[in-house]
Design an enzyme around this catalytic site. Structure first.
Site, PDB file in Angstrom:
ATOM      1  N   TYR A  14       3.523 -21.568  24.189  1.00 34.03           N
ATOM      2  CA  TYR A  14       3.899 -21.014  25.498  1.00 34.03           C
ATOM      3  C   TYR A  14       3.386 -21.868  26.652  1.00 34.03           C
ATOM      4  O   TYR A  14       4.037 -21.973  27.697  1.00 34.03           O
ATOM      5  CB  TYR A  14       3.398 -19.576  25.632  1.00 34.03           C
TER       6      TYR A  14
HETATM    7  C1  LIG Z   1       6.077 -20.253  17.386  1.00 34.01           C
HETATM    8  C2  LIG Z   1       7.587 -20.244  17.084  1.00 34.01           C
HETATM    9  C3  LIG Z   1       8.212 -19.092  17.836  1.00 34.01           C
HETATM   10  C4  LIG Z   1       8.210 -21.570  17.566  1.00 34.01           C
HETATM   11  O1  LIG Z   1       9.609 -21.559  17.289  1.00 34.01           O
HETATM   12  P1  LIG Z   1      10.375 -22.880  16.782  1.00 34.01           P
HETATM   13  O2  LIG Z   1      11.816 -22.599  16.718  1.00 34.01           O
HETATM   14  O3  LIG Z   1       9.725 -23.361  15.546  1.00 34.01           O
HETATM   15  O4  LIG Z   1      10.016 -23.876  17.991  1.00 34.01           O
HETATM   16  P2  LIG Z   1      11.006 -24.953  18.648  1.00 34.01           P
HETATM   17  O5  LIG Z   1      11.612 -25.778  17.571  1.00 34.01           O
HETATM   18  O6  LIG Z   1      11.917 -24.285  19.607  1.00 34.01           O
HETATM   19  O7  LIG Z   1       9.960 -25.823  19.447  1.00 34.01           O
HETATM   20  C5  LIG Z   1      10.080 -26.028  20.842  1.00 34.01           C
HETATM   21  C6  LIG Z   1       8.980 -26.977  21.260  1.00 34.01           C
HETATM   22  O8  LIG Z   1       7.699 -26.353  21.044  1.00 34.01           O
HETATM   23  C7  LIG Z   1       6.916 -27.117  20.158  1.00 34.01           C
HETATM   24  N1  LIG Z   1       6.179 -26.177  19.303  1.00 34.01           N
HETATM   25  C8  LIG Z   1       6.679 -25.409  18.318  1.00 34.01           C
HETATM   26  N2  LIG Z   1       5.702 -24.640  17.793  1.00 34.01           N
HETATM   27  C9  LIG Z   1       4.578 -24.954  18.480  1.00 34.01           C
HETATM   28  C10 LIG Z   1       3.234 -24.516  18.416  1.00 34.01           C
HETATM   29  N3  LIG Z   1       2.838 -23.598  17.554  1.00 34.01           N
HETATM   30  N4  LIG Z   1       2.334 -25.075  19.273  1.00 34.01           N
HETATM   31  C11 LIG Z   1       2.710 -26.012  20.169  1.00 34.01           C
HETATM   32  N5  LIG Z   1       3.972 -26.458  20.292  1.00 34.01           N
HETATM   33  C12 LIG Z   1       4.878 -25.921  19.456  1.00 34.01           C
HETATM   34  C13 LIG Z   1       7.889 -27.987  19.378  1.00 34.01           C
HETATM   35  O9  LIG Z   1       7.296 -29.183  18.931  1.00 34.01           O
HETATM   36  C14 LIG Z   1       8.969 -28.239  20.411  1.00 34.01           C
HETATM   37  O10 LIG Z   1       8.591 -29.285  21.290  1.00 34.01           O
HETATM   38  P3  LIG Z   1       9.514 -30.599  21.452  1.00 34.01           P
HETATM   39  O11 LIG Z   1      10.835 -30.109  21.987  1.00 34.01           O
HETATM   40  O12 LIG Z   1       8.756 -31.440  22.428  1.00 34.01           O
HETATM   41  O13 LIG Z   1       9.600 -31.178  20.087  1.00 34.01           O
HETATM   42  C15 LIG Z   1       7.876 -20.139  15.569  1.00 34.01           C
HETATM   43  O14 LIG Z   1       7.279 -21.206  14.913  1.00 34.01           O
HETATM   44  C16 LIG Z   1       7.431 -18.844  14.933  1.00 34.01           C
HETATM   45  O15 LIG Z   1       8.148 -17.871  14.986  1.00 34.01           O
HETATM   46  N6  LIG Z   1       6.266 -18.839  14.272  1.00 34.01           N
HETATM   47  C17 LIG Z   1       5.778 -17.701  13.501  1.00 34.01           C
HETATM   48  C18 LIG Z   1       5.722 -16.423  14.251  1.00 34.01           C
HETATM   49  C19 LIG Z   1       4.806 -16.471  15.431  1.00 34.01           C
HETATM   50  O16 LIG Z   1       3.633 -16.772  15.290  1.00 34.01           O
HETATM   51  N7  LIG Z   1       5.381 -16.094  16.620  1.00 34.01           N
HETATM   52  C20 LIG Z   1       4.699 -15.992  17.886  1.00 34.01           C
HETATM   53  C21 LIG Z   1       4.208 -14.598  18.120  1.00 34.01           C
HETATM   54  S1  LIG Z   1       3.309 -14.423  19.661  1.00 34.01           S
END
Ligand SMILES: CC(C)(COP(=O)(O)OP(=O)(O)OC[C@H]1O[C@@H](n2cnc3c(N)ncnc32)[C@H](O)[C@@H]1OP(=O)(O)O)[C@@H](O)C(=O)NCCC(=O)NCCS
Length: 180
Positions: free
Chosen positions: A143
């Site tokens: 975030y």
């Molecule tokens: C966290 C989550 C929502 C990210 O979704 P995602 O589809 O994998 O992320 P994206 O591919 O859209 O990534 C967007 C950007 O954020 C970055 N990013 C993804 N996860 C990240 C993390 N945990 N920390 C930092 N950056 C992150 C990516 O590298 C990407 O950056 P870039 O465009 O410069 O490469 C997903 O991994 C998830 O659902 N995780 C498990 C559930 C969870 O913990 N949810 C959050 C609850 S508060």
């Protein structure tokens, strides 16, 4: 299976396969299976899902609810511009992407879609900021990439003032503005 380039994101409905969703965080899977529909019916949260490779596959989801915070929760520089009564906010209660769709930009699409809906709603009902509660540092980092910052006394509760997105019109505009 890869998520579509511009995913379809729509309100959770009966035809969506809630049981097939798995994101690696059991509490988030369970919420979708057991509570999401009820929360929607009771108007506690609105739940939006991103479709995967079929009209029933849920590739990701997020929830939105209304809330309020106190000006004293904010850093002093931001607090002094606000009144002493409760400040209206939108809460991004949950946001998750299924394991087989992670790392392909869907999380970013869901976040921008949520912010776009909040901006649209704020034209009818004032919303000062978007709040998100994070469970761990890794998710916090996700975030913070988009301009969310922690409340000084609540390091795992982040906020994004809506004023930072004032010019954003479409989800694409939001995406450009939050991309840092
Ligand atoms: C966290 C989550 C929502 C990210 O979704 P995602 O589809 O994998 O992320 P994206 O591919 O859209 O990534 C967007 C950007 O954020 C970055 N990013 C993804 N996860 C990240 C993390 N945990 N920390 C930092 N950056 C992150 C990516 O590298 C990407 O950056 P870039 O465009 O410069 O490469 C997903 O991994 C998830 O659902 N995780 C498990 C559930 C969870 O913990 N949810 C959050 C609850 S508060």
């Amino acid at each position: 299976m890869a998520a579509p380039q511009t995913p379809v994101i729509e309100p959770l409905g009966r035809h969506h396969d809630r049981n097939g969703f798995s994101c690696g965080e059991p509490a988030l899977d369970e919420y979708l299976r057991q509570r999401a529909s009820q929360d929607t019916k009771r108007r506690v949260a609105q739940v939006f899902v991103a479709l995967g490779s079929s009209e029933s596959e849920i590739a990701g989801y997020y929830t939105l609810s209304a809330a309020a915070f106190r000006r004293d929760d904010l850093p002093p520089k931001l607090a002094k511009r606000l009144p002493h009564y409760p400040i209206p906010a939108a809460v991004l209660g949950r946001l998750a992407v299924s394991s087989n769709h992670q790392g392909r930009g869907l999380g970013e699409h869901l976040l921008t879609d949520a912010l776009h809906r909040v901006i649209a709603a704020s034209n009818a009902l004032a919303i000062n900021a978007v709040i998100v509660d994070v469970k761990n540092e890794a998710v916090k980092a996700f975030y913070q990439r988009y301009g969310f910052q922690p409340f000084p006394k609540q390091p795992m509760r982040l906020f994004l003032p809506l004023s930072t997105l004032a010019e954003a019109g479409t989800p694409q505009d939001v995406r450009i503005q939050i991309k840092q």
